[in-house]
Design an enzyme around this catalytic site. Structure first.
Site, short mmCIF file in Angstrom:
data_model
loop_
_atom_site.label_atom_id
_atom_site.label_comp_id
_atom_site.label_asym_id
_atom_site.label_seq_id
_atom_site.Cartn_x
_atom_site.Cartn_y
_atom_site.Cartn_z
N GLY A 17 1.92 1.98 10.59
CA GLY A 17 2.76 3.39 11.19
C GLY A 17 3.81 3.53 11.80
N HIS A 28 -9.87 1.04 4.35
CA HIS A 28 -8.37 1.25 5.42
C HIS A 28 -8.75 2.34 6.11
CE1 HIS A 28 -4.43 2.88 6.18
NE2 HIS A 28 -4.00 1.36 5.45
N GLU A 84 -5.67 -4.96 10.49
CA GLU A 84 -4.60 -3.85 10.77
C GLU A 84 -5.68 -3.04 11.45
OE1 GLU A 84 -2.58 -2.70 6.54
OE2 GLU A 84 -4.74 -1.28 6.97
N ASN A 144 0.47 -1.05 0.08
CA ASN A 144 0.48 0.17 -0.35
C ASN A 144 0.80 0.87 0.07
OD1 ASN A 144 -1.83 1.80 0.84
ND2 ASN A 144 -2.57 1.20 2.73
N SER A 197 2.49 -2.35 10.66
CA SER A 197 4.44 -2.08 10.80
C SER A 197 4.88 -3.37 10.19
CB SER A 197 4.40 -1.46 12.34
OG SER A 197 4.45 -0.21 12.11
N LYS A 248 0.32 4.20 0.02
CA LYS A 248 -1.12 5.35 0.19
C LYS A 248 -0.52 6.51 -0.40
CE LYS A 248 0.41 3.37 4.75
NZ LYS A 248 -0.51 3.74 6.30
N GLU A 252 -7.31 4.02 7.64
CA GLU A 252 -7.21 6.18 6.98
C GLU A 252 -8.49 6.56 6.41
OE1 GLU A 252 -3.12 5.57 5.31
OE2 GLU A 252 -2.83 4.90 7.19
#
Ligand code: PEP
Length: 252
Positions: free
Chosen positions: A172, A95, A166, A10, A210, A12, A97
């Site tokens: 991150g 996701h 996730e 990904n 991560s 991003k 985010e």
């Protein structure tokens, strides 16, 4: 025979025409002969640049999001039909985010999964708890609620999706979930998919948060971890290739 592991990068909102070209070339060169499925989910403007991947059977093209609508007056959005036209094989939906910064509710995520499935694209449905939810002992409840919405809308073809667990606190942050923490949640998700479809063994359930060259191997050997959704480490060819290597070893 077990199914192939799936490793999806990904990117991003990262990349440039020059950087993408170098990254993709290095990954393709380094993964020659890899016996797992590998994809990169790229920012939408770069789908055109990366059409080369349509003719390269090793590395598949993915997208990071899709509109919940078929077409029409939705300025700035990209439809599932458009992704299909550009050879997209996987599309991340839900996701954290997007859920956090764009207010995507479970029902919206479920609709996005429905639309990409209808266009023959595999949705990678992301689920995961926040740190506060984990500390309150609500991890199972949260991920099951998120997946239940997708099952409710897509029950008839639920074994055609991929799922990514996730944990939000791991994305991150450099704080990877332990293999035991991840396996525990993956087993819950597998049981939920099994109850819904009877074919949970067909679904790739990925871990994301991560994952890197150092942590990949111990995660990928867990019985219910069928691959990884990789953010930061997918931007460096050597790191991404090491994760692909760990997926190969875990399968053997
Ligand atoms: C992600 O954003 O899907 C992700 C897993 O990111 P990272 O690997 O950087 O934690």
């Amino acid at each position: 025979m077990s199914k192939k592991k799936l490793i999806a990068g990904n990117w991003k909102m990262n990349g440039s025409i020059a950087a993408n070209d170098a990254l993709v070339r290095a990954v393709i060169a380094g993964m020659a002969g890899a016996d797992c499925t590998v994809a990169v989910c790229v920012p939408a403007p770069y789908l055109a640049q990366l059409q080369i991947l349509r003719h390269c059977c090793a590395l598949l093209l993915g997208a990071q999001d899709v509109s919940q609508h078929e077409q029409g007056a939705y300025t700035g959005e990209v439809s599932a039909a458009m992704l299909k036209e550009f050879g997209v094989r996987f599309c991340i939906v839900g996701h954290s985010e997007r859920r956090q910064h764009h207010g995507e509710a479970d029902a919206v995520v479920a609709d996005k999964a429905r639309l990409v499935l209808a266009h023959g694209i595999t949705p990678i449905v992301c689920v995961g708890e926040t740190l506060a939810e984990r500390q309150a002992g609500r991890t199972g409840e949260v991920v099951k609620r998120q997946l239940a919405a997708v099952i409710h809308t897509n029950g008839h073809c639920i074994s055609e999706i991929a799922v990514a667990y996730e944990p939000v606190w791991a994305i991150g942050t450099g704080q990877t979930a332990t293999p035991e923490q991840a396996q525990q949640v993956h087993a819950l998700l597998r049981a939920q998919l099994q109850a819904a479809s009877g074919h949970a063994d067909r679904v790739n359930i990925l871990y994301g948060g991560s994952m890197n060259a150092a942590t990949a191997a111990s995660l990928l050997v867990q019985p219910d971890i069928d691959g990884g959704l990789i953010g930061g480490a997918s931007l460096k060819a050597q790191d991404f290739l090491q994760i692909i290597g760990a997926a190969q070893t875990a399968r053997a």
